[in-house]
Design a protein around this motif. Structure first.
Motif, short mmCIF file in Angstrom:
data_model
loop_
_atom_site.label_atom_id
_atom_site.label_comp_id
_atom_site.label_asym_id
_atom_site.label_seq_id
_atom_site.Cartn_x
_atom_site.Cartn_y
_atom_site.Cartn_z
N GLU A 213 1.48 -1.34 0.15
CA GLU A 213 -0.62 -0.05 -0.31
C GLU A 213 0.55 1.10 0.23
N GLN A 214 1.81 1.21 0.81
CA GLN A 214 3.13 2.99 0.82
C GLN A 214 3.58 2.90 -0.30
N LYS A 215 3.94 1.80 -1.47
CA LYS A 215 4.32 1.56 -2.83
C LYS A 215 3.46 2.27 -3.77
N MET A 216 2.37 1.38 -3.48
CA MET A 216 0.98 2.62 -4.58
C MET A 216 0.53 3.77 -3.91
N THR A 217 0.95 4.34 -3.03
CA THR A 217 0.33 5.63 -3.10
C THR A 217 1.83 6.35 -3.48
N GLU A 218 3.22 6.09 -2.93
CA GLU A 218 3.95 6.45 -3.39
C GLU A 218 4.02 6.88 -4.88
N ARG A 219 3.65 5.93 -5.97
CA ARG A 219 3.95 5.68 -7.27
C ARG A 219 2.73 6.70 -7.40
N GLN A 220 1.22 6.90 -7.04
CA GLN A 220 0.03 7.85 -7.07
C GLN A 220 0.81 9.07 -6.83
N GLN A 221 1.26 9.47 -5.61
CA GLN A 221 2.01 11.06 -5.32
C GLN A 221 3.37 10.73 -6.58
N LEU A 222 3.42 10.63 -7.04
CA LEU A 222 4.83 10.78 -8.02
C LEU A 222 4.00 11.11 -9.18
N LYS A 223 3.06 9.96 -10.15
CA LYS A 223 2.49 10.34 -11.23
C LYS A 223 1.55 12.08 -11.36
N GLU A 224 1.25 12.23 -9.78
CA GLU A 224 0.54 13.52 -10.03
C GLU A 224 1.51 14.78 -9.36
N GLU A 225 2.81 14.55 -9.49
CA GLU A 225 3.74 15.89 -9.45
C GLU A 225 4.37 15.69 -10.53
N LEU A 226 4.07 14.29 -11.17
CA LEU A 226 4.92 14.61 -13.04
C LEU A 226 4.20 15.28 -13.03
N ALA A 227 2.27 14.74 -13.98
CA ALA A 227 1.70 16.03 -13.95
C ALA A 227 1.57 17.01 -13.68
N CYS A 228 1.63 17.60 -12.12
CA CYS A 228 1.95 18.86 -11.98
C CYS A 228 2.81 19.33 -13.06
N LEU A 229 3.81 19.52 -12.51
CA LEU A 229 5.42 19.69 -13.42
C LEU A 229 5.35 19.74 -15.14
N ALA A 230 4.67 18.87 -15.27
CA ALA A 230 3.80 18.84 -16.44
C ALA A 230 3.27 19.82 -17.49
N SER A 231 2.37 19.83 -16.56
CA SER A 231 1.26 21.26 -16.64
C SER A 231 2.08 22.46 -16.76
N ALA A 232 2.97 22.34 -15.62
CA ALA A 232 3.54 24.00 -15.22
C ALA A 232 4.65 24.11 -16.09
N GLU A 233 5.17 23.46 -17.28
CA GLU A 233 5.64 23.25 -18.10
C GLU A 233 5.35 24.17 -19.31
N LYS A 234 3.85 23.47 -19.90
CA LYS A 234 3.03 24.47 -20.78
C LYS A 234 2.83 25.55 -20.37
N GLU A 235 2.55 25.74 -19.13
CA GLU A 235 2.36 27.38 -18.55
C GLU A 235 3.77 28.52 -19.00
N ILE A 236 4.76 27.46 -18.58
CA ILE A 236 6.00 29.17 -19.04
C ILE A 236 6.52 28.80 -20.35
N GLU A 237 5.93 27.86 -21.15
CA GLU A 237 5.85 27.92 -22.66
C GLU A 237 5.18 28.63 -23.33
N LEU A 238 4.00 28.04 -22.84
CA LEU A 238 3.42 29.58 -23.11
C LEU A 238 3.13 31.51 -23.26
N VAL A 239 3.71 31.31 -22.01
CA VAL A 239 4.22 32.69 -21.39
C VAL A 239 5.48 32.72 -22.47
N CYS A 240 6.48 32.09 -22.69
CA CYS A 240 7.57 32.47 -22.54
C CYS A 240 7.69 32.65 -24.51
#
Length: 240
Positions: A213-240
């Motif tokens: 359960e701990q690994k599954m939770t950590e994996r889900q958190q990593l996926k969410e963080e990765l999605a957040c970083l990807a979204s932030a990267e797109k916003e930065i590209e739009l601004v630039c």
């Protein structure tokens, strides 16, 4: 000391016959000394089997939960197998307390022991001349001087019988126990582990292969963080 033991424990046999009851009691004392090294051998079988089993589990390169399951199962099976083997060893030792053999070497050993004692007696009493010859009279006197009292004869005959039987029984026991433990522990452990692993259900296997359960939770958190970083990267590209 043996003389007193014979007198205190012999049955109704005539003194000229060795007492089987006394022989068994004396031999039982010998068997009691076999118990500690035999138990130590059982312990060595247990420790070495566990060492190899743990090594094999570690070398599977499987998930931690799978390795842990195999180790726990192996330890449980091994403890049960060794416990049964220990009980069997107790039975074997108890059986040895009742002397028995069909080995005809026993009679040969008896004759050898008696002859060895006579030879030692003659050698100690007879002197050889410069040519290595001895006087027949000295030999006869040496043999005659070896005539024992009834009680001493009982002790001598009992000692000869014990040594002769030990020469037969000890090698037999020393050969039999390791082979018996090989069957009782190694073969049985392998068969029981095979049965345990083959009896695993699909549901159990699925649970073992799943992450914790701990690994599954950590994996889900990593996926969410990765999605957040990807979204932030797109916003930065739009601004630039």
């Amino acid at each position: 000391m043996m003389k007193e033991f014979i007198q205190a424990n012999r049955g109704d046999e005539l003194a000229i016959f060795p007492s089987y009851q006394v022989f068994c009691n004396l031999f039982r004392q010998c068997v009691d000394k076999w118990d500690p090294p035999t138990r130590e051998l059982v312990r060595v079988f247990h420790d070495q089997t566990k060492l190899v089993s743990d090594y094999v589990a570690d070398e599977l390169n499987a998930a931690t939960r799978v390795v842990q399951f195999i180790k726990v199962t192996a330890a449980k099976v091994l403890d049960e197998v060794v416990e049964n083997a220990s009980q069997e060893v107790t039975t074997l030792l108890r059986a040895e307390c009742r002397p028995y053999t069909q080995d005809e070497r026993l009679f040969t050993e008896l004759d050898k022991q008696r002859l060895r004692d006579v030879q030692a007696q003659v050698k100690a009493a007879v002197h050889t001349d410069a040519n290595g010859r001895v006087a027949l009279r000295e030999v006869m006197d040496a043999v005659a001087s070896g005539v024992l009292t009834t009680k001493d004869r009982e002790v001598a005959e009992m000692q000869v019988a014990l040594r002769a039987y030990l020469d037969v029984a000890v090698p037999r026991f020393a050969d039999a126990i390791p082979m018996r433990l090989n069957d009782l522990i190694l073969r049985t452990f392998t068969a029981e582990m095979t049965s345990e692993l083959n009896s695993l259900t699909d549901e159990k296997l699925t649970r073992l292969m799943q992450d914790s359960e701990q690994k599954m939770t950590e994996r889900q958190q990593l996926k969410e963080e990765l999605a957040c970083l990807a979204s932030a990267e797109k916003e930065i590209e739009l601004v630039c």
